[in-house]
Structure formats: structure tokens, C-alpha cells
Design an enzyme around this catalytic site. Structure first.
Site, PDB file in Angstrom:
ATOM      1  N   ASP A 384       0.761  -1.258   0.161  1.00  0.00           N
ATOM      2  CA  ASP A 384      -0.056  -0.009  -0.092  1.00  0.00           C
ATOM      3  C   ASP A 384       0.601   1.293   0.021  1.00  0.00           C
ATOM      4  OD1 ASP A 384      -2.333   1.558   0.126  1.00  0.00           O
ATOM      5  OD2 ASP A 384      -2.027   1.617   2.212  1.00  0.00           O
ATOM      6  N   ASP A 583      -1.186  -1.022   6.327  1.00  0.00           N
ATOM      7  CA  ASP A 583      -1.178  -0.697   7.810  1.00  0.00           C
ATOM      8  C   ASP A 583      -2.535  -0.168   8.339  1.00  0.00           C
ATOM      9  OD1 ASP A 583      -1.413   1.608   6.254  1.00  0.00           O
ATOM     10  OD2 ASP A 583      -0.388   2.809   7.690  1.00  0.00           O
ATOM     11  N   ASP A 587      -6.757  -2.566   4.649  1.00  0.00           N
ATOM     12  CA  ASP A 587      -5.872  -3.408   4.156  1.00  0.00           C
ATOM     13  C   ASP A 587      -6.083  -4.800   4.639  1.00  0.00           C
ATOM     14  OD1 ASP A 587      -4.367  -1.528   2.828  1.00  0.00           O
ATOM     15  OD2 ASP A 587      -3.515  -0.944   4.326  1.00  0.00           O
TER      16      ASP A 587
END
Length: 695
Positions: A384, A583, A587
């Protein structure tokens, strides 16, 4: 070594027979009662075994040649009996338990081998005339093997002592972590008075003073002061981190030269240090997938060895030279002793225990042994952008009002509607407005649209703030600001659009700086053969701007949170072994879908629970360390299994007498016992090498 066995007190494992390990080692190394008992039995046995060995060598000592053979055998019986019955008693107990539990193990073979050689020798002393010629030497004597029974017992005890000492070192990492926590904290009372209190007396909300050189007592936030904190013992990063008001501090880290006043937030079992210890302990008790193969082999191993020993006895009894029955017995015992499967049972769990502890000291927490094994196979890393590649602390860099609106009006409405959002971009807008002297108001309604933006009412006006897709869906035209928005994106920023009552009101540019460590970490990942894929909800231009700076292999942009898991699944469908690093709460599904989920320690608890690996520091260097440690661990396990399998593959045929027809060589059970003990110690020593490896 079998994590499914849990007891409320020390004892022996009913499956493998080994001493049970505490689930979490004590902060300081305690006396191991098993080690103390085995050491006492070992030295007692040594004292009595030495005379037996000397007597066994009497044929080579001229001054002993005149001693009566019958008298010597009674003397050997007298001093071998306490060695076998008291020194070897634990082995007989565990061997019998293995029979009762229908779980044959190393103690089954040891107990069987020692008891056969000792019992045979006792009968040979008490009833020598009952043995036929096939048991007798050329001089008509019936041989005894008291020295073999006693020496085997003593060598196995030595192996147990060395093994237990080595096994205590596997808990060193946890003890090191537990020892980091300070014993007291300096509490600041409401009236300003300060006193030192025990750490367990600290409660959330307490004000604590941290003086220069002292350890941070618990997790919390800085209220006053500025200093540098050495967090290397938790994160593995050697460079101290500057802390000021509002910054988070971690318990057990060391304060530098400044004085800090902090407010406690997490205490006791809730601190990061306590969570690290819990995760390491659980990972050490878990079983790697490769262990299933070892378990399958071990399930039939002992039965196969007993069968080989029986065939050895029959073969020597039928075809061996005189005294064929005595040779048949001694070779069968040698097979039982040398084929002890302890090295096989230790090969995998010892490496896993050491690796889990090693990872923790480097800021890498493995959830279980499976994550350690699977991490080695990863060839694709999906990351990400926000909070993983970047700092996760965006800053408002630009405000561009549309025609008919001013900057103050745009900032007021944007900060007011974003005040109810927890997104990092929202925090950046609210903070940017405050820094420009604009206080956010109160929204009368608020609605968050995942992956697009937010909407609500501010002062009776309908306000929307989000991406271009959100505005297009509502038919709002931002053509006049499109060129400026593209400039923001090309610089790596994110363009957010504000509408008021259905009209384009302005553009806000937010940038999230890339972490200083990211570029070097990606270079190291490329050296390890890893393909890096960036997965982000940002538009293509912004994503490409960041990717071009970092040499990322593939960019997948404009992805909604719900689509992240689908992207991971698609990559898996292409035959890739995928690790996903993120994080945020959004996710979590992708982390769970990946072969290995990697949670950045700066993220949410939901992400960490969904991940197989947690990085305490929260940067990609931790992934490099996790990958290298995983590969080193699996190499170490393969080495251990090689030692165990090759040792048995070579040792068993030699013990059975395969070299005798060619070279006249027979393997004494005493040598077999020494080799068996050495094999276990060599496996443990090899596993402990992981502690000194660089990751």
C-alpha cells in the site's frame, strides 16, 4: 517440542518424552529442575562407570590378568546396577510411558536397548550354565555387557545435559525482551510532587517523568519536553528518534539527554513490549508446515528401527560367527541406540524457536512458524502507498479556490467536513487549516464513502470533499481546476476536490512524503529477487510519480479498499507467491488473502491480527530482514534434517554389521550411544547459529 501438549506444571511430553518448556520464559534465567536432576545423575554415573570401563579393558592391562573372572562379573553387576537403575531411571519411565501412550519415541529405543543389555548380563552372572554354546566364547565363558549398559546410560545422560543447556538458550531472546522493562516509574502527582512507584502501579492517564538516561516505563505520548529516544531494542533501528510534544513513546526504550513528561496510555499486558513477548512465545510454540513431513516419518521411525534391530538379531543368530547369539544381541542393541530419533524431532522446532526470538530483536514479529516458512517462497510484494511507502503523515501543500470562492471559505468547509474522518488526508486538512488560523466548525451530518471521499452539511450547505470520480458521479464540473490538479499529482501529491451546494468550490493538494528508508529497502528487495507492486487508491498520475522515484516494478492505481483483496487474488492466480504489506483497516482483507500478510507496526490492530508478520518499526527494511531471516531459517532446518537423516542412514547399517563381512568392523553400543548424543547436540548447536546471523 509438541505445542499441542499444555500442562499446568513441569513434566514430560507424552508424545516425544522430552521435558516440557514454559510457555513464556522467566525474565531471568531460572534453575532448570530437569537439568539439575540430569546433571546429578550424570556425575553419579560417571563415578561408577569409569571403573567398569577400566575392567572392560583388563585384557589390555597385564596387571589385571590374574583377577578371577567370576568375581569381576559380580563386581561389575554391583556397580552397574545403580547406574542403570537410578541413573537411567528417567529413560525407563519415559520409555514405558511411550508404550502406554502408543507414541514410541527416543526413550522407547534407549529403554529397550539398555534394559536388554543389562538384563542379559544379569542372567549371565546369575545363571551362566543355562546358556547354550552359541552364547559362549571360545574359552567357554558367557559374555556380559554391564560396561555397555552403564556407559550407554552415562552418555545418554551427558547428551540430555548438553541438550537441556542448549535449549535454555532458545529462550534468551524473550528473556532479553522481558529484561528491557524498567522496574519503577517516576509518577507526577496532581500537586506536582514526584515519587518512584512500581511499574505495575502505573495506570492509563498517569503523568510520568523520564529523566536523561532512564527507560520509558510504558507506552504513551509526550506532554512536555524534547529528547532523542533509542528504540533499537524494540525496532532494531540503531539511530535514535527525536521526540517532542504529541509524539508517541514506547515502553522500555531509552531516553537520551533531554527530560520528558509523558502521559501513560497502555500499561501492563497492553504495552507493545508485552505484545511482542506474547507473539514471540506463540510463534515459538507453533509448527511449520515442513514439520508435517517430519511427523509422518517419525510416526513410523521407531517401529522401523525395532524391526531392523529384530532382523539384525535374527541375521547374526543364523549366519554370524561364534558366539553368534552374543553378537546378535550386541548388534541389535547398537541398532536400537544409534537410531534414536531425538535429532529428527529437534530439527525443525529448535530452528523456529531461535528464529522467532532473533526476529523479535530485529523488530520483526512472526505470528507463527508457517509465516516463517512461507515467507521464504515469496517472489512478489504488494505494498500500500500511504503509511507503507510514505510517512502516513500527509501535509496540506496547496489550496486553490474556484471562481466565486476564497481560500478561507474553502479551508473552513473542507476542515469542518473532514473533522469527523479518521483518514490521514483528513487529519492533514484539519491541521493545515489550523496552522493557517482557520478553526473548523461543526458538521450537522457526515457520511464517509469508501475510496471516494466524504459528504455532509456545514452551516446549512451541502458539502462534498473527495476525488474526481465522486464529483463526476454527482455531475459537478471541475474542468477549470483540472490542469492545477494534474500538477499536484505529477509532484506526487493527492488532489482533493471540494463542492458546496453542487458547485465546484476549490482544490486542495495534499502530499505524503516518502519514508527516507523506502528507496534503499526496495533496492534490497530487488537484490533478493522480489517484484514490488504498489497498490493504491490514488489516481494513476500520483501513483506513477511516487513509483518512478522508487523504481517500483508495477503500479495498480484507483483501487477501492474492497478491490485490494481481488488484486492479490489475481496475482496469486498468475502463479505468484504474494506478500502484502499494509497498515490500515481497509488493508485487512488483502493481508488475509495474501500468502503472507505483513502489518506495519504503526498501523491498526485489525491489520496486525490479519497479518502473519508484524514490523515494529513500520518500514520496508523490516520486510528485507523478515525475508532474509526466513530464508536463513529454512536453510538451517534443511541442514538439521540432513544431519538427522544422513546420520541414521549411515549409522543404522553400520550398527547392524554391514561392514563386518568386508572389514571385520562391528560398532559397539557404547560408540552408538556417543554418536546418538552427538547428533542431538549438533542439531541444537546448528540451530543456535541463527542467533548470530545478520539480517
Amino acid at each position: 517440542m509438541n505445542p499441542e501438549i499444555v500442562r499446568d506444571a513441569p513434566g514430560n511430553c507424552p508424545i516425544c518424552g522430552m521435558a516440557l518448556e514454559p510457555r513464556t520464559p522467566a525474565p531471568v534465567e531460572e534453575e532448570n529442575p530437569e537439568l539439575i536432576a540430569m546433571t546429578r545423575r550424570f556425575w553419579f554415573s560417571v563415578v561408577l562407570t569409569v571403573p567398569l570401563v577400566i575392567l572392560a579393558m583388563r585384557a589390555y592391562l597385564p596387571f589385571m590378568g590374574a583377577l578371577p573372572s567370576a568375581s569381576l562379573k559380580w563386581f561389575e553387576l554391583a556397580i552397574a546396577t545403580p547406574v542403570v537403575l537410578w541413573g537411567g531411571w528417567p529413560f525407563f519411565v519415559r520409555g514405558w510411558q511411550s508404550v502406554i501412550n502408543r507414541s514410541p519415541n527416543m526413550f522407547t529405543l534407549i529403554g529397550l536397548g539398555v534394559s536388554v543389555s543389562y538384563s542379559y548380563s544379569v542372567v549371565a552372572v546369575l545363571f551362566p550354565h543355562s546358556f547354550p554354546a552359541s552364547f559362549r566364547t571360545a574359552g567357554g565363558e558367557v559374555g556380559t555387557y554391564f560396561e555397555a549398559a552403564a556407559f550407554i546410560t552415562t552418555l545418554v545422560l551427558l547428551g540430555q545435559v548438553l541438550e537441556l543447556r542448549a535449549r535454555t538458550k532458545t529462550g534468551a531472546a524473550i528473556r532479553q525482551l522481558l529484561g528491557l522493562a524498567p522496574k519503577t516509574a517516576r509518577k507526577v502527582q496532581p500537586d506536582g510532587a514526584e515519587e518512584d512507584v512500581p511499574l505495575d502501579a502505573v495506570q492509563p492517564g498517569d503523568l510520568l517523568r523520564i529523566r536523561p538516561g532512564e527507560k520509558v516505563p510504558v507506552d504513551g505520548a509526550v506532554e512536555e519536553g524534547a529528547s532523542s529516544i533509542d528504540e533499537s531494542m524494540i525496532t532494531g533501528e540503531p539511530i535514535p528518534v527525536e521526540k517532542k510534544k504529541g509524539d508517541r513513546v514506547i515502553g522500555a526504550t531509552i531516553n537520551g539527554s533531554g527530560t520528558l513528561l509523558m502521559r501513560a496510555e497502555k500499561v501492563g499486558a497492553e504495552t507493545l513490549l508485552s505484545q511482542i513477548v506474547r507473539m514471540v512465545a506463540e510463534a515459538q510454540r507453533s509448527r511449520a508446515p515442513v514439520q508435517k513431513l517430519v511427523d509422518t516419518v517419525a510416526a513410523y521411525f521407531v517401529q522401523a528401527v525395532v524391526g531392523i534391530a529384530a532382523l539384525t538379531f535374527i541375521g547374526w543368530a543364523l549366519f554370524g560367527p561364534q558366539p553368534r547369539m552374543a553378537l546378535a544381541l550386541i548388534n541389535a542393541v547398537a541398532v536400537l541406540i544409534i537410531a534414536c530419533p531425538c535429532a529428527l524431532g529437534l530439527a525443525t522446532p529448535m530452528s523456529i524457536m531461535v528464529a522467532a526470538g532473533k526476529g523479535a530483536t530485529g523488530g520483526v514479529l512472526f505470528k507463527n512458524a508457517e509465516a516463517i516458512e512461507v515467507m521464504k517462497k515469496v517472489d512478489t510484494l504488494v505494498v500500500d502507498k500511504t503509511g507503507t511507502l510514505t510517512e502516513g503523515k500527509p501535509k496540506l501543500i496547496e489550496v486553490v479556490p474556484a471562481q466565486g470562492f476564497d481560500e478561507q471559505e474553502v479551508l473552513y468547509h473542507a476542515s469542518t467536513i473532514e473533522k469527523g474522518s479518521e483518514h490521514p488526508l483528513a487529519a492533514a486538512i484539519v491541521k493545515g487549516a489550523t496552522e493557517r488560523g482557520i478553526a473548523a466548525g461543526t458538521a450537522s451530518s457526515f457520511n464517509s464513502i469508501a475510496g471516494k471521499g466524504v459528504a455532509g452539511q456545514v452551516g446549512g450547505h451541502d458539502v462534498m470533499l473527495g476525488n474526481l470520480a465522486m464529483m463526476a458521479a454527482s455531475g459537478i464540473d471541475f474542468e477549470g481546476l483540472s490542469a492545477r490538479a494534474e500538477e499536484v499529482r505529477k509532484s506526487g501529491g493527492t488532489a482533493m476536490f471540494l463542492s458546496i451546494d453542487g458547485k465546484a468550490a476549490g482544490l486542495l493538494g495534499v502530499a505524503d512524503p516518502v519514508k527516507e528508508t523506502t528507496k534503499d529497502a526496495i533496492n534490497e528487495l530487488h537484490k533478493e529477487g522480489i517484484r514490488v507492486v504498489m497498490l493504491t487508491g490514488d489516481n494513476r498520475t500520483t501513483a506513477q510519480a511516487v513509483a518512478s522515484k522508487l523504481a517500483i516494478d508495477e503500479v495498480i492505481s484507483d483501487v477501492l479498499p474492497a478491490q485490494k483483496a481481488e488484486v492479490v487474488k489475481r496475482l496469486q492466480g498468475e502463479g505468484r507467491m504474494v506478500a502484502m504489506a499494509g497498515d490500515g483497516i481497509n488493508d485487512a482483507p488483502a493481508l488475509a488473502q495474501a500468502h503472507v500478510g505483513i502489518a506495519m507496526g504503526t498501523g491498526t490492530d485489525v491489520a496486525m491480527e490479519s497479518a502473519g508478520v508484524t514490523l515494529v518499526k513500520g518500514d520496508l527494511n523490516g520486510i528485507v530482514r523478515a525475508l532474509r531471516l526466513s530464508r536463513a531459517t529454512m536453510r538451517n532446518i534443511k541442514q538439521n534434517l540432513f544431519f538427522a537423516f544422513v546420520y541414521n542412514s549411515i549409522g543404522v547399517p553400520i550398527a547392524a554389521g554391514i561392514l563386518y563381512p568386508f572389514a571385520g568392523i562391528l560398532l559397539s553400543p557404547v560408540i552408538a550411544a556417543a554418536a546418538m548424543s552427538f547428533s542431538s547436540v549438533s542439531v541444537i548447536s546448528n540451530a543456535l547459529r541463527l542467533r548470530g546471523g545478520k539480517i
